[in-house]
Design a protein around this motif. Structure first.
Motif, mmCIF file in Angstrom:
data_model
loop_
_atom_site.group_PDB
_atom_site.id
_atom_site.type_symbol
_atom_site.label_atom_id
_atom_site.label_comp_id
_atom_site.label_asym_id
_atom_site.label_seq_id
_atom_site.Cartn_x
_atom_site.Cartn_y
_atom_site.Cartn_z
ATOM 1 N N GLY A 52 0.598 -1.309 -0.443
ATOM 2 C CA GLY A 52 -0.274 0.472 -0.324
ATOM 3 C C GLY A 52 0.859 1.350 -0.091
ATOM 4 O O GLY A 52 1.977 1.185 -0.109
ATOM 5 N N PRO A 53 0.573 2.563 0.217
ATOM 6 C CA PRO A 53 1.238 3.861 -0.159
ATOM 7 C C PRO A 53 1.689 3.593 1.147
ATOM 8 O O PRO A 53 2.610 4.625 1.329
ATOM 9 C CB PRO A 53 0.364 4.082 -0.085
ATOM 10 N N ASP A 54 1.479 2.854 2.368
ATOM 11 C CA ASP A 54 2.765 3.019 3.731
ATOM 12 C C ASP A 54 3.822 2.105 3.977
ATOM 13 O O ASP A 54 4.393 2.325 4.635
ATOM 14 C CB ASP A 54 1.594 3.229 4.800
ATOM 15 N N GLY A 55 3.526 0.970 2.903
ATOM 16 C CA GLY A 55 4.597 0.396 2.850
ATOM 17 C C GLY A 55 6.208 0.448 2.685
ATOM 18 O O GLY A 55 6.268 1.444 2.099
ATOM 19 N N ILE A 56 6.640 -0.077 3.644
ATOM 20 C CA ILE A 56 7.883 -0.284 3.497
ATOM 21 C C ILE A 56 8.994 -0.753 2.925
ATOM 22 O O ILE A 56 9.177 -2.461 2.982
ATOM 23 C CB ILE A 56 8.512 0.136 5.244
ATOM 24 N N LEU A 57 9.036 -0.366 1.171
ATOM 25 C CA LEU A 57 9.492 -1.346 0.466
ATOM 26 C C LEU A 57 10.863 -1.367 0.983
ATOM 27 O O LEU A 57 11.366 -0.773 0.991
ATOM 28 C CB LEU A 57 9.177 -0.850 -0.789
ATOM 29 N N MET A 58 11.499 -3.283 0.829
ATOM 30 C CA MET A 58 13.018 -3.657 1.708
ATOM 31 C C MET A 58 13.288 -4.880 -0.565
ATOM 32 O O MET A 58 14.032 -5.366 0.436
ATOM 33 C CB MET A 58 12.938 -3.716 2.724
ATOM 34 N N VAL A 59 12.964 -3.945 -1.111
ATOM 35 C CA VAL A 59 12.672 -4.590 -1.879
ATOM 36 C C VAL A 59 13.477 -4.120 -3.290
ATOM 37 O O VAL A 59 14.554 -5.374 -3.852
ATOM 38 C CB VAL A 59 11.858 -5.014 -3.263
ATOM 39 N N THR A 60 14.488 -3.485 -3.175
ATOM 40 C CA THR A 60 15.838 -2.596 -4.731
ATOM 41 C C THR A 60 16.882 -2.862 -4.374
ATOM 42 O O THR A 60 17.149 -2.957 -3.323
ATOM 43 C CB THR A 60 14.466 -1.375 -4.492
ATOM 44 N N ASN A 61 17.012 -3.117 -5.927
ATOM 45 C CA ASN A 61 18.662 -3.084 -5.310
ATOM 46 C C ASN A 61 19.043 -1.545 -6.076
ATOM 47 O O ASN A 61 21.042 -1.777 -6.274
ATOM 48 C CB ASN A 61 18.962 -3.744 -6.619
ATOM 49 N N ASP A 62 18.249 -0.794 -6.274
ATOM 50 C CA ASP A 62 18.845 0.493 -6.456
ATOM 51 C C ASP A 62 18.928 1.336 -4.790
ATOM 52 O O ASP A 62 18.614 2.366 -3.986
ATOM 53 C CB ASP A 62 17.623 0.901 -6.528
ATOM 54 N N TYR A 63 20.549 0.422 -4.197
ATOM 55 C CA TYR A 63 20.931 0.641 -3.756
ATOM 56 C C TYR A 63 21.013 2.846 -3.289
ATOM 57 O O TYR A 63 20.718 2.802 -2.056
ATOM 58 C CB TYR A 63 22.462 0.294 -3.062
ATOM 59 N N LEU A 64 21.066 3.435 -3.957
ATOM 60 C CA LEU A 64 22.185 4.436 -3.907
ATOM 61 C C LEU A 64 20.633 5.098 -4.473
ATOM 62 O O LEU A 64 20.737 7.275 -4.572
ATOM 63 C CB LEU A 64 23.111 5.014 -4.421
ATOM 64 N N ASP A 65 20.090 5.048 -5.390
ATOM 65 C CA ASP A 65 18.333 5.575 -5.753
ATOM 66 C C ASP A 65 18.812 6.573 -6.558
ATOM 67 O O ASP A 65 18.454 7.748 -6.616
ATOM 68 C CB ASP A 65 17.699 6.713 -3.832
ATOM 69 N N MET A 66 19.423 6.451 -7.503
ATOM 70 C CA MET A 66 19.706 6.439 -8.911
ATOM 71 C C MET A 66 18.595 6.116 -10.041
ATOM 72 O O MET A 66 18.655 7.416 -10.777
ATOM 73 C CB MET A 66 20.720 5.571 -9.100
ATOM 74 N N ALA A 67 17.652 5.297 -9.683
ATOM 75 C CA ALA A 67 16.704 5.417 -11.078
ATOM 76 C C ALA A 67 15.897 6.478 -11.330
ATOM 77 O O ALA A 67 16.028 6.451 -12.271
ATOM 78 C CB ALA A 67 16.186 3.969 -10.844
ATOM 79 N N ASN A 68 15.407 7.716 -10.151
ATOM 80 C CA ASN A 68 14.760 8.846 -10.713
ATOM 81 C C ASN A 68 15.591 9.653 -10.179
ATOM 82 O O ASN A 68 14.382 10.377 -10.097
ATOM 83 C CB ASN A 68 13.741 8.708 -9.486
ATOM 84 N N HIS A 69 16.755 9.250 -10.296
ATOM 85 C CA HIS A 69 17.358 10.639 -10.314
ATOM 86 C C HIS A 69 17.308 11.723 -11.297
ATOM 87 O O HIS A 69 17.327 11.185 -12.943
ATOM 88 C CB HIS A 69 19.033 10.569 -10.498
ATOM 89 N N PRO A 70 17.211 12.880 -11.959
ATOM 90 C CA PRO A 70 16.460 13.442 -12.824
ATOM 91 C C PRO A 70 17.717 13.613 -13.539
ATOM 92 O O PRO A 70 17.308 14.186 -14.479
ATOM 93 C CB PRO A 70 15.818 15.197 -11.956
ATOM 94 N N GLU A 71 18.855 14.008 -12.731
ATOM 95 C CA GLU A 71 19.985 14.338 -14.469
ATOM 96 C C GLU A 71 19.889 13.085 -15.054
ATOM 97 O O GLU A 71 20.460 12.626 -15.891
ATOM 98 C CB GLU A 71 21.256 14.300 -12.912
ATOM 99 N N VAL A 72 19.818 11.693 -14.930
ATOM 100 C CA VAL A 72 19.930 10.340 -15.352
ATOM 101 C C VAL A 72 18.968 10.320 -15.986
ATOM 102 O O VAL A 72 18.636 10.408 -17.210
ATOM 103 C CB VAL A 72 20.431 8.985 -13.724
ATOM 104 N N ILE A 73 17.878 11.097 -15.455
ATOM 105 C CA ILE A 73 16.235 10.294 -16.684
ATOM 106 C C ILE A 73 16.501 11.301 -17.359
ATOM 107 O O ILE A 73 16.160 11.329 -18.817
ATOM 108 C CB ILE A 73 14.443 10.903 -15.995
ATOM 109 N N GLN A 74 17.062 12.682 -17.369
ATOM 110 C CA GLN A 74 17.377 13.757 -18.395
ATOM 111 C C GLN A 74 18.658 13.502 -19.534
ATOM 112 O O GLN A 74 18.855 13.351 -20.815
ATOM 113 C CB GLN A 74 17.570 15.192 -17.491
ATOM 114 N N ALA A 75 19.671 13.075 -18.961
ATOM 115 C CA ALA A 75 20.242 12.253 -19.800
ATOM 116 C C ALA A 75 19.847 11.430 -20.660
ATOM 117 O O ALA A 75 20.135 11.235 -21.834
ATOM 118 C CB ALA A 75 21.970 11.477 -19.026
#
Length: 424
Positions: A52-75
């Protein structure tokens, strides 16, 4: 038999389906009968509740939170817009000063290796590497917890694997003395448990006996070492390891794999690895995104520090609650319930309270060593982590923690009873 009688009706989206030959039907039926019905009670161990919206997700390998970084998306966007002459072809045709080759050189310099080769995934990197360098008759010494792609590489090469006990340099040496020089294969950080390899000891044994060394840095590249260069460079072993491989779908949050090695070996692998030969090269927007991510990872000291602090905090408290978690500095923490039925109970207990981890079961683990892996992110808040700790405390009796095989192995029953008495 008429053509119409050889097919069966299914759903409106797929109205006609071929009748399965008996050997295929028997094989698939065994899976549904023995695993889905008997072991998982008609559900699927990998699929529990929807967060749900309040779920604590501990599943991702994106350890440094880069997937949604605006500079990566823009690149990536810029890469798409600037790719009007994209040629889709095998990487064996790439030469000159293409963006991919430029990024390969940058990755190699960052990792303090002579050269590197980008490929489609970490799986393809490991399978193709061992398939390419595995001369007939070469023994391959594989850590028993090594990633499945490394084992598959040995099978693809038609070689015989010689497993050695997990993180045990002395057993590795015994195996080499018995079977002769070969290829030594290990992860730097193991994806299931988060255990960290004693790289210095393993590499010293391998080199002393004239072996080739392969270290998979999928879960340490970007997160460990100076500027995130990984544990091989962090320990000063780059001149003592022949190959460093990695999936760039972890801290780099991209779609690619990497093999770092000497230029001579790079040239050999590029034109002898089947995945390299028979797969298309990376697309321009993938390269653009990875190139920008490399810049960000080099400068991500604050994120790395926060990641390790979060992992250490969670590990310390879970250990105090009686969970037999690996003592180390990795961002993955395993709750090893053992039998798959016990892991389903654990999964449901966590998810009903809003905590979501990743289920690992056969073939990713031994049959009786399934687990829930909690993957820590640099942006998990202490409030979220404290909630995970509270939940893990609440569920100890519900999941029968005291009787887990991992609990007994770690001699944790006494600490569980003491913590329960203190809470009471």
């Amino acid at each position: 038999m008429s053509q119409s009688s050889s097919v069966s009706r299914t759903s409106p989206l797929c109205p006609r389906s071929m009748v399965e030959p008996q050997f295929l039907s028997d094989h698939v039926d065994h899976y549904f009968r023995e695993r889905v019905e008997k072991t998982w009670n008609g559900g699927h161990i990998m699929h529990g509740r929807t967060p749900g919206p309040d779920g604590i997700l501990m599943v991702t390998n994106d350890y440094l939170d880069m997937a949604n970084h605006p500079e990566v998306i823009q690149a990536q966007i810029d890469g798409l817009r600037g790719s009007d002459n994209t040629v889709v072809m095998s990487g064996v045709y790439l030469h000159g000063d293409s963006p991919q080759i430029h990024l390969e050189r940058r990755m190699a310099r960052w990792m303090r290796m002579e050269s590197s080769l980008l490929c489609q995934s970490g799986y393809a990197a490991n399978v193709g590497l061992i398939q390419a360098i595995g001369a007939p008759g070469t023994p391959v010494y594989v850590d028993m917890f090594a990633h499945a792609s490394l084992w598959e590489g040995v099978r693809s090469a038609g070689l015989e694997w010689k497993p050695f006990r997990h993180n045990d340099p002395s057993h590795l040496e015994t195996m080499i003395e018995r079977n002769g020089p070969g290829i030594v294969v290990m992860d730097s950080i193991y994806s299931t448990t988060g255990s960290i390899a004693p790289l210095e000891g393993l590499v010293e044994v391998a080199n002393r006996h004239g072996c080739v060394t392969i270290v998979d840095e999928s879960h340490s590249l970007g997160t460990h070492g100076d500027q995130g260069r990984g544990l091989v460079a962090g320990l000063g072993l780059e001149s003592k390891v022949h190959f460093v491989t990695a999936s760039l779908a972890k801290a780099f949050a991209g779609r690619a794999g990497l093999i770092a090695c000497s230029e001579r070996l790079r040239q050999f692998i590029k034109f002898n690895s089947f995945p390299a030969i028979f797969s298309s090269s990376l697309l321009p927007h993938d390269i653009s995104g990875l190139a920008r991510t490399l810049d960000l990872i080099k400068a991500a000291d604050v994120e790395r520090e926060r990641l390790h602090a979060n992992a250490a905090y969670l590990r310390r408290h879970l250990d105090a609650l009686g969970y037999n978690v690996d003592s180390g500095e990795a961002q993955m923490i395993a709750l090893e319930a053992g039998p798959e039925q016990s892991t389903i109970v654990l999964r449901d207990a966590l998810e009903s309270r809003g905590v979501f981890g990743s289920v690992f079961c056969a073939p990713a683990t031994a049959t009786k060593r399934s687990l829930i892996r909690l993957s820590v992110n640099c942006n998990h808040t202490y409030s979220q982590i404290n909630r995970v700790i509270e939940v893990c405390e609440e569920i100890r009796d519900e999941v029968d923690l005291a009787n887990w095989p991992s609990t007994r192995r770690g001699g944790k029953q006494q600490s569980i009873r003491a913590a329960a008495a203190e809470a009471a």
